[in-house]
Motif scaffolding. Structure first.
Motif, PDB file in Angstrom:
ATOM      1  N   TYR A  80       0.824  -1.219   0.000  1.00 10.83           N
ATOM      2  CA  TYR A  80       0.000   0.000   0.000  1.00 10.83           C
ATOM      3  C   TYR A  80       0.857   1.267   0.000  1.00 10.83           C
ATOM      4  O   TYR A  80       0.384   2.336   0.377  1.00 10.83           O
ATOM      5  CB  TYR A  80      -0.919  -0.004   1.217  1.00 10.83           C
ATOM      6  CG  TYR A  80      -1.930  -1.124   1.188  1.00 10.83           C
ATOM      7  CD1 TYR A  80      -3.226  -0.923   0.715  1.00 10.83           C
ATOM      8  CD2 TYR A  80      -1.585  -2.410   1.602  1.00 10.83           C
ATOM      9  CE1 TYR A  80      -4.146  -1.952   0.674  1.00 10.83           C
ATOM     10  CE2 TYR A  80      -2.490  -3.454   1.569  1.00 10.83           C
ATOM     11  CZ  TYR A  80      -3.772  -3.221   1.093  1.00 10.83           C
ATOM     12  OH  TYR A  80      -4.684  -4.252   1.050  1.00 10.83           O
ATOM     13  N   ARG A  81       2.083   1.158  -0.475  1.00  8.11           N
ATOM     14  CA  ARG A  81       2.990   2.308  -0.469  1.00  8.11           C
ATOM     15  C   ARG A  81       2.986   3.060  -1.798  1.00  8.11           C
ATOM     16  O   ARG A  81       3.993   3.580  -2.245  1.00  8.11           O
ATOM     17  CB  ARG A  81       4.408   1.844  -0.112  1.00  8.11           C
ATOM     18  CG  ARG A  81       4.488   1.271   1.290  1.00  8.11           C
ATOM     19  CD  ARG A  81       5.850   0.684   1.611  1.00  8.11           C
ATOM     20  NE  ARG A  81       5.814  -0.013   2.899  1.00  8.11           N
ATOM     21  CZ  ARG A  81       6.776  -0.808   3.352  1.00  8.11           C
ATOM     22  NH1 ARG A  81       7.876  -0.998   2.626  1.00  8.11           N
ATOM     23  NH2 ARG A  81       6.655  -1.414   4.518  1.00  8.11           N
ATOM     24  N   HIS A  82       1.814   3.120  -2.425  1.00  5.70           N
ATOM     25  CA  HIS A  82       1.689   3.764  -3.723  1.00  5.70           C
ATOM     26  C   HIS A  82       1.176   5.196  -3.621  1.00  5.70           C
ATOM     27  O   HIS A  82       0.976   5.854  -4.643  1.00  5.70           O
ATOM     28  CB  HIS A  82       0.743   2.952  -4.623  1.00  5.70           C
ATOM     29  CG  HIS A  82      -0.506   2.513  -3.923  1.00  5.70           C
ATOM     30  ND1 HIS A  82      -1.482   3.389  -3.486  1.00  5.70           N
ATOM     31  CD2 HIS A  82      -0.918   1.278  -3.548  1.00  5.70           C
ATOM     32  CE1 HIS A  82      -2.453   2.709  -2.893  1.00  5.70           C
ATOM     33  NE2 HIS A  82      -2.135   1.420  -2.905  1.00  5.70           N
ATOM     34  N   GLY A  83       0.946   5.689  -2.419  1.00  8.80           N
ATOM     35  CA  GLY A  83       0.578   7.088  -2.260  1.00  8.80           C
ATOM     36  C   GLY A  83      -0.713   7.351  -1.531  1.00  8.80           C
ATOM     37  O   GLY A  83      -0.814   8.308  -0.759  1.00  8.80           O
ATOM     38  N   THR A  84      -1.739   6.531  -1.752  1.00 11.12           N
ATOM     39  CA  THR A  84      -3.047   6.809  -1.156  1.00 11.12           C
ATOM     40  C   THR A  84      -3.002   6.742   0.360  1.00 11.12           C
ATOM     41  O   THR A  84      -3.547   7.618   1.049  1.00 11.12           O
ATOM     42  CB  THR A  84      -4.100   5.813  -1.684  1.00 11.12           C
ATOM     43  OG1 THR A  84      -4.151   5.895  -3.110  1.00 11.12           O
ATOM     44  CG2 THR A  84      -5.474   6.138  -1.120  1.00 11.12           C
TER      45      THR A  84
END
Length: 261
Positions: A133-137
């Motif tokens: 979940y380290r894609h920005g959201t």
């Protein structure tokens, strides 16, 4: 006092009406029960052990537990489809820090240069996000929540420790220190704090350039300042850089995104 089952301190429980946020199938809320706190403590131990090789002297089974947890407000990012905690931050308000006896950062740095800020200064820590979940959201939800939380509470300043793993022998710490030294030289008006257990930055010359860690890169984009040399945390096997934010320093793009005009 909070009702039975709540994990927040009396000083922090007044924030329970904070409305929360949602984006991209994720929600951001405050931990309200012991079960929720245990979920995020398990996430913290798993992430810090995997990413940093940290050891946890106060761990309880599969949970990262320390004495500041009961005094903190805990942000929880949850994947609603999977009903799974995937990110967290904890926030220690200045009122709760008085009751707890100090900020967590007081054990790593001499914060006396920030004395004038303390009545309006929250401390953030134990930031972690699941690798998937380290894609920005998730991080934008956490930062948006923190900005709104600070505005609602009348807090202007944020302090914290940004940990950099030493697994690479210090190469990443050297890159952060090069950036930090240049920033501090360009902003002499920003107070600087002193590490109580300094990491030996004098041994960092000679490392080739590398990437800044995503969290620290993100902090700098927000408008945060690194305000001192790193402290050495042997338990977490990290060098910890002191981070300071005045909401007045926020980049204009983030001010708009956070609804601050």
């Amino acid at each position: 006092m909070p009702s039975q089952g709540l994990v927040l301190s009396a000083e922090s429980a007044r924030h329970l009406d904070w409305p929360g946020l949602a984006a991209g199938g994720l929600t951001l809320s405050l931990a309200r029960t012991e079960a929720e706190l245990a979920e995020l403590q398990r996430l913290r131990l798993r992430i810090f052990s995997t990413d940093m090789g940290a050891s946890f002297p106060e761990a309880e089974g599969d949970r990262d537990v320390d004495r500041f947890d009961p005094w903190c407000v805990h942000f929880v990012v949850r994947d609603m489809a999977l009903n799974r905690v995937v990110g967290t931050y904890r926030v220690l308000t200045p009122e709760a820090a008085v009751s707890a006896g100090r900020y967590y950062s007081d054990a790593e740095f001499d914060l006396s240069p920030l004395a004038a800020y303390r009545s309006q200064m929250v401390e953030v820590g134990r930031s972690c996000i699941d690798a998937g979940y380290r894609h920005g959201t998730a991080i934008m939800l956490l930062w948006s929540g923190l900005a709104q939380f600070m505005m609602r509470g009348g807090y202007r300043y944020m302090v914290g420790c940004a940990s950099v793993s030493l697994r690479d022998g210090g190469a990443t710490v050297a890159e952060v220190w090069r950036k930090a030294a240049a920033l501090m030289a360009s902003r002499p008006e920003v107070p600087q704090v002193r590490p109580l257990h300094p990491y030996p930055v004098e041994h960092l010359d000679g490392f080739p350039a590398t990437r800044l860690p995503p969290l620290i890169k993100g902090y700098l984009k927000l408008g945060c300042m690194i305000c001192g040399a790193p402290a050495w945390d042997p338990d977490f096997h990290t060098a910890d850089f002191p981070i300071l934010l005045d909401l007045a320093w926020l980049d204009a793009r983030y001010r708009h995104h956070f609804g601050m005009g």
